[in-house]
Motif scaffolding. Structure first.
Motif, mmCIF file in Angstrom:
data_model
loop_
_atom_site.group_PDB
_atom_site.id
_atom_site.type_symbol
_atom_site.label_atom_id
_atom_site.label_comp_id
_atom_site.label_asym_id
_atom_site.label_seq_id
_atom_site.Cartn_x
_atom_site.Cartn_y
_atom_site.Cartn_z
ATOM 1 N N ARG A 165 0.729 -1.143 0.248
ATOM 2 C CA ARG A 165 -0.052 -0.069 0.003
ATOM 3 C C ARG A 165 0.871 1.329 0.050
ATOM 4 O O ARG A 165 1.394 1.420 0.982
ATOM 5 C CB ARG A 165 -0.788 -0.004 1.470
ATOM 6 C CG ARG A 165 -1.967 -1.278 1.178
ATOM 7 C CD ARG A 165 -2.922 -0.852 2.423
ATOM 8 N NE ARG A 165 -3.320 0.530 2.835
ATOM 9 C CZ ARG A 165 -3.499 0.901 3.818
ATOM 10 N NH1 ARG A 165 -3.567 0.190 4.870
ATOM 11 N NH2 ARG A 165 -3.983 2.294 3.911
ATOM 12 N N LEU A 166 1.112 1.813 -1.316
ATOM 13 C CA LEU A 166 1.983 3.046 -1.354
ATOM 14 C C LEU A 166 1.399 4.232 -0.393
ATOM 15 O O LEU A 166 2.493 4.895 0.181
ATOM 16 C CB LEU A 166 1.973 3.400 -2.717
ATOM 17 C CG LEU A 166 3.167 2.296 -3.642
ATOM 18 C CD1 LEU A 166 2.903 2.915 -5.085
ATOM 19 C CD2 LEU A 166 4.276 2.375 -3.201
ATOM 20 N N HIS B 276 5.672 2.156 7.184
ATOM 21 C CA HIS B 276 6.515 1.098 6.431
ATOM 22 C C HIS B 276 5.809 -0.438 6.737
ATOM 23 O O HIS B 276 5.989 -1.493 5.547
ATOM 24 C CB HIS B 276 7.987 1.303 6.680
ATOM 25 C CG HIS B 276 8.308 2.581 6.230
ATOM 26 N ND1 HIS B 276 9.378 3.259 6.960
ATOM 27 C CD2 HIS B 276 7.894 3.499 5.317
ATOM 28 C CE1 HIS B 276 9.313 4.265 6.430
ATOM 29 N NE2 HIS B 276 8.458 4.712 5.473
ATOM 30 N N ILE B 277 5.789 -0.714 7.942
ATOM 31 C CA ILE B 277 5.417 -2.230 8.091
ATOM 32 C C ILE B 277 3.750 -2.281 7.844
ATOM 33 O O ILE B 277 3.509 -3.331 7.263
ATOM 34 C CB ILE B 277 5.518 -2.473 9.762
ATOM 35 C CG1 ILE B 277 7.140 -2.137 9.987
ATOM 36 C CG2 ILE B 277 4.983 -3.792 10.156
ATOM 37 C CD1 ILE B 277 7.114 -2.490 11.593
ATOM 38 N N GLY B 278 2.999 -1.446 8.171
ATOM 39 C CA GLY B 278 1.543 -1.690 7.948
ATOM 40 C C GLY B 278 1.299 -1.733 6.276
ATOM 41 O O GLY B 278 0.410 -2.346 5.946
ATOM 42 N N ALA B 279 1.986 -0.798 5.527
ATOM 43 C CA ALA B 279 2.024 -1.101 4.057
ATOM 44 C C ALA B 279 2.154 -2.326 3.531
ATOM 45 O O ALA B 279 1.748 -2.787 2.477
ATOM 46 C CB ALA B 279 3.041 -0.192 3.587
ATOM 47 N N LEU B 280 2.786 -3.404 4.118
ATOM 48 C CA LEU B 280 3.030 -4.786 3.749
ATOM 49 C C LEU B 280 2.187 -5.692 4.306
ATOM 50 O O LEU B 280 2.452 -6.871 4.264
ATOM 51 C CB LEU B 280 4.470 -4.933 4.140
ATOM 52 C CG LEU B 280 5.640 -4.149 3.529
ATOM 53 C CD1 LEU B 280 7.079 -4.521 3.730
ATOM 54 C CD2 LEU B 280 5.422 -4.468 1.677
ATOM 55 N N ALA B 281 1.226 -5.275 5.173
ATOM 56 C CA ALA B 281 0.439 -6.196 6.078
ATOM 57 C C ALA B 281 -0.371 -7.063 4.963
ATOM 58 O O ALA B 281 -0.301 -8.242 5.289
ATOM 59 C CB ALA B 281 -0.723 -5.401 6.553
#
Length: 814
Positions: free
Chosen positions: A247-248, A256-261
């Protein structure tokens, strides 16, 4: 002996070693990017695999083309596990090019055995269920039957087992760390798999599932080479990918971590085999995994059928789908969803196609192992499937009421929904109702299915249960893992058994031949020397190859009764110390196996085995008369080393609880004698090898049931057995745990008060049988004659025979 040729006897063209060597060098240079002088062992392994793979690909493509051209029916084997082991030796052997490749590598100053040993075991399974699936895939190809295996491409498998201070430690298995040259990613075979959301009515007032979350299942294919190389089938495993890997907006906002959840959530589906389900999160992941691979597999199967045959209504004529236990049972509901919601069939027609297409193999009589899911969890994750299960259940319950109108207990037992306590979806009942065939995997197991866990369903569907006793592939479990014995057998009876394992019976004529016995015993001793060296190198335990190698290697579980073996080991230790003047038979007790991560008692048994080993191996009073070894990280490759070296095979489950077993078959095929209960396939092994060539002890399944019914008192059984009582006193008082004397207090207490698996009840019979075995082993000629009889009569337990029965009786393929 002259026999007609069949699909297992296809001659392969030979290739000169010098040409093979050139091809390996080309692969090394152009595909690995290494000069010969700079190549390391892993480079040579990769170059060799790629060279062999080229030949496999040609046969793979030809197999696929032929199946398409002939319009052949295919079998689709759905399994959460495929314990395939290392593939290089399997491919070389089945292609018939082992010696050519060995010679080619030798000309390059490379030892095939050295590079073969560094190939990682594929971490795609745990125990007998997964190994059976692998044997079946090999036999399907060997018998020239078109087939796909479907499963999950686990990145880290179950776990890599390390033993720290005697305790099991679970570490990630990193078998894919450096890639896998055997596999091929199929980007075109990708499917959306949904979870959650809601079911709405579309413009035609038909149900439409709108998932709240979707992931992409992408296929990765591995070729499975049959014996003789005529057919190469496909093992298709699924990778999971997020639709949006990052999620850009969240990333650019600093999360940065939540974007890859989403990516991490998708990839968790294919990370670990059997995530611990002791938590609600673990249960949810297990169910998500099972639906993920079931949905992707069925979408792939239906896509292929439409592509080649057009009409979805002909699916049962061209596809047979086998469910390997309850893990893929959600496929029944998913098939109904696809047929009704995607292919626009009516409910009744869809159900008829579903039942005609599916077969279900049951592998357990343990009620807790018959999967069920909390209804609330199931409905939250799979709302449309819950609707369909209720609709299926309505028909099932109506049919049950017609059979027994006034029997509420009968109807409740058959229901797909268990209403006792928190409501749960019964996956075994769903698989049973949704399949035209339900098979057990040994004669006793199948009979007990009819009498116990599926008694009511058997009444409703009286002709559905059938037996298909398990088998093992003799290619891997004799020819490849025991080349010395294979050569000796070829010398004695010729080569026909290589293609038809049942021809091993010709070896029976040599069982009492003194010269053959001497050679047979020499082969066994060579194999024991190899295992002794491994034990010395890895565990620091020195063992005598002339001692009896007494082996129990399998998943650690209370019903498999490793505890019974350990207790008898302690009793033997006590007796050797008390009576050093007796003529003891030296023994090496060998254990191996993994315990499920959340299975405390099984992990405690592993610790006990290691504590007992540490004490006994350091005691000069017993010296070389008794040694104990627990070998960490049991896998296929370890089994291939241990099985040929075993003298005694421990198959000692509580009677009525082991569905079949396949380790018992592997050991007996390699000339080990079995000590076991009348459980699973032990009964059929006894019938084949003869009462005099197997050591049976303990209660039967009927006697176990009767003992429980009459009120079994384990404390009385223990107090009536001085040897058992002393062993438990030693363990309970901390003799084997001086650092923590109370370590096994609960284990001993539970055995006195709730010995469900009848360890105490069977102990004396087990101990007496072990002492009888001691006496037989001291007479080498008698022992070896019995061992030869075992090898000679195990051909019936080939997985080729099992698959032929499935193909004829269930799949309608021959």
């Amino acid at each position: 002996m002259s026999v007609s040729k069949g699909p297992l006897e296809i001659a392969l063209e030979a290739e000169a070693p010098i040409d093979l060597a050139d091809r390996i060098i080309d692969a090394l240079r152009y595909r690995i990017g290494k000069d010969r002088q700079a190549a390391r062992p892993h480079d040579w392994l990769a170059a060799t695999v790629l060279t062999v793979r080229d030949r496999v690909i040609d046969k793979w493509m030809a197999s696929t083309r032929n199946a398409h051209a002939s319009g052949a029916k295919r079998v689709y084997y759905l399994s959460l596990e495929f314990l395939i082991g290392r593939l290089l030796r399997d491919a070389l052997s089945n292609l018939g090019v082992m010696e050519e490749v060995r010679a080619a590598l030798s000309s390059l100053d490379v030892d095939l055995e050295i590079i073969r040993e560094i190939e990682p075991d594929a971490a795609l399974g745990n125990g007998g269920l997964g190994r059976l699936a692998a044997c079946f895939m090999e036999s399907l190809a060997s018998l020239d039957l078109p087939a796909y295996g479907y499963g999950i491409r686990y990145v880290n498998g179950m776990f890599r087992q390390r033993i720290d201070d005697g305790w099991q430690v679970e570490l990630p298995e990193t078998w894919l760390e450096y890639g896998n040259p055997w596999e091929f990613e199929r980007r075109e075979s990708a499917y959306h798999v949904g979870f959650g959301g809601e079911v709405i009515a579309d413009e035609a007032a038909l149900a439409k599932w709108v998932p709240g979350e979707q992931v992409i299942a992408m296929a990765v294919d591995t070729p499975v080479v049959g014996y003789g190389g005529k057919r190469v089938n496909t093992l298709r495993l699924w990778n999971a990918h997020a639709i949006d890997p990052i999620r850009l907006d969240a990333f650019n906002a600093g999360d940065h971590i939540g974007a890859l959840a989403g990516k991490n959530r998708a990839e968790s589906l294919t990370r670990v085999l059997y995530p611990a389900d002791s938590s609600s999160a673990g249960q949810e992941l297990r169910l998500r995994q099972e639906y993920f691979f079931s949905s992707a597999s069925l979408q792939d199967i239906l896509r292929r059928h439409i592509q080649y045959f057009g009409d979805i209504r002909t699916l049962p004529d061209k596809a047979a789908i086998q469910l390997n236990d309850t893990h893929p049972a959600v496929s029944v509901a998913e098939m109904m969803r696809l047929l009704i919601d995607v292919h626009n069939l009516g409910f009744e027609e869809a159900w008829k196609i579903t039942v005609a297409t599916f077969g279900y193999t049951n592998h357990t009589l343990l009620p807790e192992a018959l999967e069920s899911w909390p209804l609330a969890l199931f409905e939250r994750l799979l709302p449309r499937h819950t609707q369909l299960i209720y609709a299926i259940n309505a028909n099932v319950l109506k049919a049950a009421r017609k059979v027994r109108p006034d029997d509420d207990a009968f109807v409740a037992a058959i229901s797909l929904i268990d209403e006792r306590g928190d409501r749960r979806v019964r996956m075994a009942n769903l698989a049973f109702a949704g399949s035209h065939s339900v098979n057990g995997v040994a004669a006793l197991h199948t009979q007990l299915m009819k009498e116990t866990v599926f008694a009511d369903l058997n009444t409703l569907y009286p002709n559905r249960i059938n037996n298909k006793t398990n088998g093992i592939t003799p290619r891997r479990w004799l020819q490849q893992c025991n080349p010395r014995l294979t050569s000796l057998i070829r010398e004695a009876i010729g080569d026909s058994f290589l293609a038809r394992a049942e021809n091993l019976t010709d070896l029976d004529a040599f069982a009492s031949d003194a010269a053959f016995q001497e050679k047979f015993a020499a082969v066994k001793r060579h194999n024991k020397v190899d295992l002794s060296e491994y034990l010395r190198r890895t565990l620091g335990i020195k063992t005598d190859p002339d001692a009896m190698f007494d082996v129990q290697i399998k998943r650690i579980h209370e019903y498999k009764r490793q505890l019974l073996n350990i207790l008898e080991t302690v009793a033997l230790y006590n007796q050797i110390r008390l009576h050093p003047e007796r003529d003891w038979t030296p023994r090496v007790k060998i254990f191996a196996g993994k315990a499920a991560s959340s299975y405390h008692r099984a992990k405690q048994i592993i610790k006990l085995a290691n504590d007992v080993a540490r004490r006994i191996n350091a005691d000069p009073a017993v010296g070389s008369l008794l040694k104990v070894a627990f070998i960490p990280n049991y896998n296929v490759s370890l089994a291939e080393l241990i099985v040929p070296a075993a003298d005694l095979s421990e198959q000692i489950s509580t009677a009525g609880l082991e569905a079949s077993g396949t380790g018992n078959m592997k050991f007996a095929l390699n000339g080990a004698l079995t000590i076991g209960t009348l459980d699973g396939a032990n009964i059929e092994i006894r019938d084949r090898v003869g009462d005099d060539n197997i050591f049976i002890f303990g209660m039967t399944a009927d006697q176990v049931a009767a003992r429980r019914a009459e009120g079994y008192d384990p404390a009385a059984a223990i107090n009536a057995s001085p040897e058992l009582a002393q062993a438990l006193a030693n363990i309970g008082s901390g003799v084997f745990a001086p650092d923590d004397p109370a370590r096994y207090t609960d284990l001993v207490h539970d055995l006195f008060h709730s010995d469900w698996f009848m360890v105490a009840a069977d102990f004396d019979a087990y101990e007496r049988t072990q002492r009888r075995i001691d006496k037989v082993f001291q007479h080498s000629a008698i022992w070896t004659e019995k061992a030869v009889h075992n090898t000679a009569n195990m051909g019936w337990f080939s997985s080729d025979r099992t698959i032929q029965q499935y193909a004829a009786d269930i799949w309608g393929m021959i």
